[in-house]
Design an enzyme around this catalytic site. Structure first.
Site, PDB file in Angstrom:
ATOM      1  N   GLN A 130       2.219  -6.581   4.305  1.00 10.38           N
ATOM      2  CA  GLN A 130       2.099  -8.117   4.794  1.00 10.38           C
ATOM      3  C   GLN A 130       1.713  -8.454   6.108  1.00 10.38           C
ATOM      4  O   GLN A 130       1.100  -9.472   6.568  1.00 10.38           O
ATOM      5  CB  GLN A 130       3.685  -8.673   4.357  1.00 10.38           C
ATOM      6  CG  GLN A 130       4.095  -9.994   4.559  1.00 10.38           C
ATOM      7  CD  GLN A 130       5.226 -10.344   4.431  1.00 10.38           C
ATOM      8  OE1 GLN A 130       5.852  -9.735   3.666  1.00 10.38           O
ATOM      9  NE2 GLN A 130       5.668 -11.698   4.928  1.00 10.38           N
TER      10      GLN A 130
ATOM     11  N   GLU B  31       0.712  -1.132   0.006  1.00  9.54           N
ATOM     12  CA  GLU B  31      -0.179   0.006  -0.136  1.00  9.54           C
ATOM     13  C   GLU B  31       0.969   1.008  -0.097  1.00  9.54           C
ATOM     14  O   GLU B  31       0.373   2.268  -0.054  1.00  9.54           O
ATOM     15  CB  GLU B  31      -1.079   0.139   0.995  1.00  9.54           C
ATOM     16  CG  GLU B  31      -0.379   0.145   2.576  1.00  9.54           C
ATOM     17  CD  GLU B  31      -1.399   0.057   3.610  1.00  9.54           C
ATOM     18  OE1 GLU B  31      -2.401  -0.450   3.384  1.00  9.54           O
ATOM     19  OE2 GLU B  31      -1.223   0.428   4.996  1.00  9.54           O
ATOM     20  N   HIS B  32       2.265   1.075   0.226  1.00  5.15           N
ATOM     21  CA  HIS B  32       2.833   2.276   0.217  1.00  5.15           C
ATOM     22  C   HIS B  32       3.470   2.718  -1.175  1.00  5.15           C
ATOM     23  O   HIS B  32       3.664   3.767  -1.547  1.00  5.15           O
ATOM     24  CB  HIS B  32       4.282   2.207   1.217  1.00  5.15           C
ATOM     25  CG  HIS B  32       3.849   1.809   2.876  1.00  5.15           C
ATOM     26  ND1 HIS B  32       4.426   0.652   3.034  1.00  5.15           N
ATOM     27  CD2 HIS B  32       2.928   2.349   3.460  1.00  5.15           C
ATOM     28  CE1 HIS B  32       3.833   0.461   4.484  1.00  5.15           C
ATOM     29  NE2 HIS B  32       2.960   1.350   4.523  1.00  5.15           N
ATOM     30  N   HIS B  33       3.591   1.942  -2.040  1.00  2.00           N
ATOM     31  CA  HIS B  33       4.195   2.204  -3.186  1.00  2.00           C
ATOM     32  C   HIS B  33       3.186   1.429  -4.547  1.00  2.00           C
ATOM     33  O   HIS B  33       3.801   1.703  -5.715  1.00  2.00           O
ATOM     34  CB  HIS B  33       5.615   1.529  -3.549  1.00  2.00           C
ATOM     35  CG  HIS B  33       6.336   2.009  -2.424  1.00  2.00           C
ATOM     36  ND1 HIS B  33       6.833   1.486  -1.210  1.00  2.00           N
ATOM     37  CD2 HIS B  33       7.165   2.923  -2.238  1.00  2.00           C
ATOM     38  CE1 HIS B  33       7.794   1.943  -0.543  1.00  2.00           C
ATOM     39  NE2 HIS B  33       8.019   2.999  -1.134  1.00  2.00           N
TER      40      HIS B  33
ATOM     41  N   HIS C 138       9.375  -8.444  -1.714  1.00  6.24           N
ATOM     42  CA  HIS C 138       8.769  -7.022  -1.892  1.00  6.24           C
ATOM     43  C   HIS C 138       9.683  -6.229  -3.061  1.00  6.24           C
ATOM     44  O   HIS C 138      10.801  -5.849  -2.827  1.00  6.24           O
ATOM     45  CB  HIS C 138       8.767  -6.019  -0.677  1.00  6.24           C
ATOM     46  CG  HIS C 138       7.804  -6.740   0.313  1.00  6.24           C
ATOM     47  ND1 HIS C 138       6.776  -6.045   0.641  1.00  6.24           N
ATOM     48  CD2 HIS C 138       8.104  -8.033   1.027  1.00  6.24           C
ATOM     49  CE1 HIS C 138       6.103  -6.841   1.731  1.00  6.24           C
ATOM     50  NE2 HIS C 138       6.794  -7.911   2.060  1.00  6.24           N
TER      51      HIS C 138
ATOM     52  N   CYS D 177       9.182  -3.184  -4.103  1.00  2.95           N
ATOM     53  CA  CYS D 177       9.600  -1.876  -3.574  1.00  2.95           C
ATOM     54  C   CYS D 177      11.045  -1.803  -2.911  1.00  2.95           C
ATOM     55  O   CYS D 177      11.712  -0.889  -2.773  1.00  2.95           O
ATOM     56  CB  CYS D 177       8.447  -1.339  -2.720  1.00  2.95           C
ATOM     57  SG  CYS D 177       8.186  -2.106  -1.210  1.00  2.95           S
TER      58      CYS D 177
HETATM   59 ZN    ZN Z   1       6.402  -0.717  -0.695  1.00  2.00          ZN
END
Ligand code: ZN
Length: 212
Positions: A144, A104-106, A172, A174
């Site tokens: 996660q 959800e961050h990237h 991940h 990212c």
């Molecule tokens: Zn991320």
């Protein structure tokens, strides 16, 4: 019918597999979403009118809908009709369930394997449903840690077993493609409920199953 109404109508049923269907050249799937993707292409310095990118906005809109289709799915729908009374009291473990999610961050993919175990209390669930249950939560924007807990809690709520254990291992992108660029690190998260949280022997038995 407006785009929005049409889109909502499509979302309500069958979105899960539908997005993999081939499409005709002039198809518009979601005009608004496709417009945003076109703007993004310009913003990153490319030309959305060049041949290779002509249908990219449509493909991206469809792919994003598929990758986030968990928002249109519910746990109760997935397990409906697949919970059976059974006086099995031995641990059930489904391991190496492949999953793909988006951080959800990237909004970049993270993916790996989930191992799910439970100790039945008079009821069992169809094994393929355990994998579907992982998808319900993986096909959303996630972290996660929360994904792992949601899978465990969904099984506790719907099956009322003696306990549930979920371990997820993931890479991940990212972290792999940007930032620290650590290609080989994996992240392991776990959620233990009921007897798996209370009893070290139950937990150890689960761990021995997923390591074999
Ligand atoms: Zn991320």
């Amino acid at each position: 019918m407006s785009d929005k109404t049409q889109r909502n109508k499509q979302i309500t049923k069958g979105r899960y597999a539908e997005s993999l269907d081939p499409t005709s050249a002039d198809e518009v799937y979601d005009a608004e979403f496709e417009g945003i993707v076109r703007q993004t292409l310009v913003r990153i310095g490319d030309d959305p009118s060049r041949e290779g990118l002509l249908r990219t906005p449509l493909r991206v809109a469809k792919a994003m809908d598929f990758l986030t289709s968990g928002y249109q799915m519910s746990v109760s729908e997935v397990v409906e009709g697949a919970i059976f009374n059974e006086d099995c009291t031995e641990m059930v473990v489904v391991r190496d369930i492949e999953f793909y999610s988006l951080c959800e961050h990237h909004m970049l993919p993270f993916f790996g394997r989930a191992h799910v175990g439970y100790l039945p209390n008079g009821r069992v669930v169809g094994l393929s449903k355990v994998a579907r249950l992982v998808d319900v939560f993986a096909r959303r924007l996630q972290v996660q840690e929360r994904l792992t807990q949601q899978v465990a809690d969904a099984l506790m709520d719907n099956l009322a077993p003696h306990g549930v254990a979920v371990v997820m291992e993931a890479s991940h992108t990212c972290m792999m493609m940007r930032g620290v660029q650590k290609q080989n690190s994996t992240t392991v998260t776990s959620a233990m409920r009921g007897s798996f949280a209370d009893d070290a022997r139950t937990r150890a038995e689960f761990v021995s199953f997923i390591r074999t």
